[in-house]
Design a protein around this motif. Sequence first.
Motif, PDB file in Angstrom:
ATOM      1  N   ALA A   1      -4.914   2.572 -17.480  1.00 26.56           N
ATOM      2  CA  ALA A   1      -5.219   2.810 -16.083  1.00 26.56           C
ATOM      3  C   ALA A   1      -6.055   4.053 -15.908  1.00 26.56           C
ATOM      4  CB  ALA A   1      -3.924   2.944 -15.288  1.00 26.56           C
ATOM      5  N   LYS A   2      -6.234   4.440 -14.614  1.00 30.16           N
ATOM      6  CA  LYS A   2      -7.000   5.612 -14.288  1.00 30.16           C
ATOM      7  C   LYS A   2      -6.257   6.863 -14.721  1.00 30.16           C
ATOM      8  CE  LYS A   2      -8.384   3.266 -10.057  1.00 30.16           C
ATOM      9  NZ  LYS A   2      -8.310   3.303  -8.621  1.00 30.16           N
TER      10      LYS A   2
ATOM     11  N   LEU B   1      -7.942   8.238  -5.655  1.00 24.51           N
ATOM     12  CA  LEU B   1      -7.650   6.924  -5.066  1.00 24.51           C
ATOM     13  C   LEU B   1      -8.467   6.777  -3.791  1.00 24.51           C
ATOM     14  CD1 LEU B   1      -3.783   6.905  -5.366  1.00 24.51           C
ATOM     15  CD2 LEU B   1      -5.394   5.691  -6.813  1.00 24.51           C
TER      16      LEU B   1
ATOM     17  N   GLN C   1       3.046   1.120 -12.444  1.00 20.62           N
ATOM     18  CA  GLN C   1       1.844   1.924 -12.446  1.00 20.62           C
ATOM     19  C   GLN C   1       0.691   1.173 -11.787  1.00 20.62           C
ATOM     20  OE1 GLN C   1       1.504   4.979 -13.186  1.00 20.62           O
ATOM     21  NE2 GLN C   1      -0.716   5.173 -13.060  1.00 20.62           N
TER      22      GLN C   1
ATOM     23  N   GLU D   1      -1.538   2.212  -8.459  1.00 18.10           N
ATOM     24  CA  GLU D   1      -2.995   2.310  -8.447  1.00 18.10           C
ATOM     25  C   GLU D   1      -3.615   1.463  -7.345  1.00 18.10           C
ATOM     26  OE1 GLU D   1      -4.059   1.126 -12.351  1.00 18.10           O
ATOM     27  OE2 GLU D   1      -3.449   3.010 -13.290  1.00 18.10           O
TER      28      GLU D   1
END
Length: 404
Positions: A277-278, A284, A339, A343
Amino acid sequence: MQSGYVTTPFGRRPMTLALVKNQFAAADIEEGKSVDKWKVYQDACAARSLLGVRDRALAVLSALLSFYPANDLSEASNLIVFPSNAQLTARANGIAGTTLRENLAILVQAGLIHRHDSPNGKRYARKDRDGTIEAAYGFSLAPLLARSEEIALLAQQVNDEIRRLRVIKEKVTITRRDVRKLISAAIDEGASGDWESIEAQFIAIVAKLRTAKEAADFTVCLDELVLLHEGIVNLLEVQLISEKSAINGDEIRQHIQNSNTESKIELEPSSRNELGAKSREEPLSRKDAVSAFPLGMVLRACPQIADYGQAGRVESWRDLMSAAVVVRSMLGVSPSAYQEACEIMGPENAAVVIACILERAGHINSAGGYLRDLTGRAAKGEFSLGPMLMALLRTGGAVQLRSA
């Protein structure tokens, strides 16, 4: 004095047990009782919906009361009036004969008067040599005297409901106006947010108002308008505060998640390879950064989440996200699923979804699968958290979420 003798109507008019009951009640008047006849009439008018009488029947009742000579209905006096149909028609604003008989029957059925018919069905009084009435045949007003307190309570109940409805309508009007103008201001000035969806919710609520009749209908609409108003104000407040402080959306998210740089991060630790992920520093989108719903409203809808906060309390968004991590593990939701939800939805909204799932955990086969499904729908713009929270708020958690 009223006799306990039960009389039956003349001719083909039937006798029913309800009429017998009404006569029993009319005969049970405490000694010396009296009441202003027009006060009872006013109460009967106010309580007409509960008594089951219409306006024309009340006009006939007013005409009957006008033939009672005194102002007070008294247990010690003769409570039978005996006007002819012609006299009643004249005092009831020229009501037709058929309509007169129909409404007299309604008054009898409602237990406001009862018939005391003569042997031949005529209405008259027989007097002694001194002019005192010995016997009278016509309509007895004793039920009005006997039920005066009951009718007054019914009138109060109706008046209270009218006042309650008026207050609710006032609140609806004000909240509707506020929501409409806030949405228009946000759209006109280019505020961030899914205002198209918010306006669609507003239009749907207004459509319900057009068919609302009872206080319960207006209350439901008011609750929905208040919920929408709270969400809009919260969303705008965050944006205005951020502009004033010259803080970008990423800094706001990080501040909410961890205002103390030395405190433990709320999101569960996980490796970059596992999450794919980021990075934590990657910003965001604005709508994902902050929940559009007040924390207090979330806790009212999902009270169980507080049990998993520190010391059994949730007092901030940071507390809620920490509790959500604990609940996530308890429900068997994988770190990667949670998670991904953070996101896509934003960490605050993901925590709210976990709280909602906890409320209905017994009705969901797979909490992890359910969360992934909601996350996928959110990514496509097909999931809104508002209806889920509103359903739990209305029923205290009794509405079942869709099983995965």
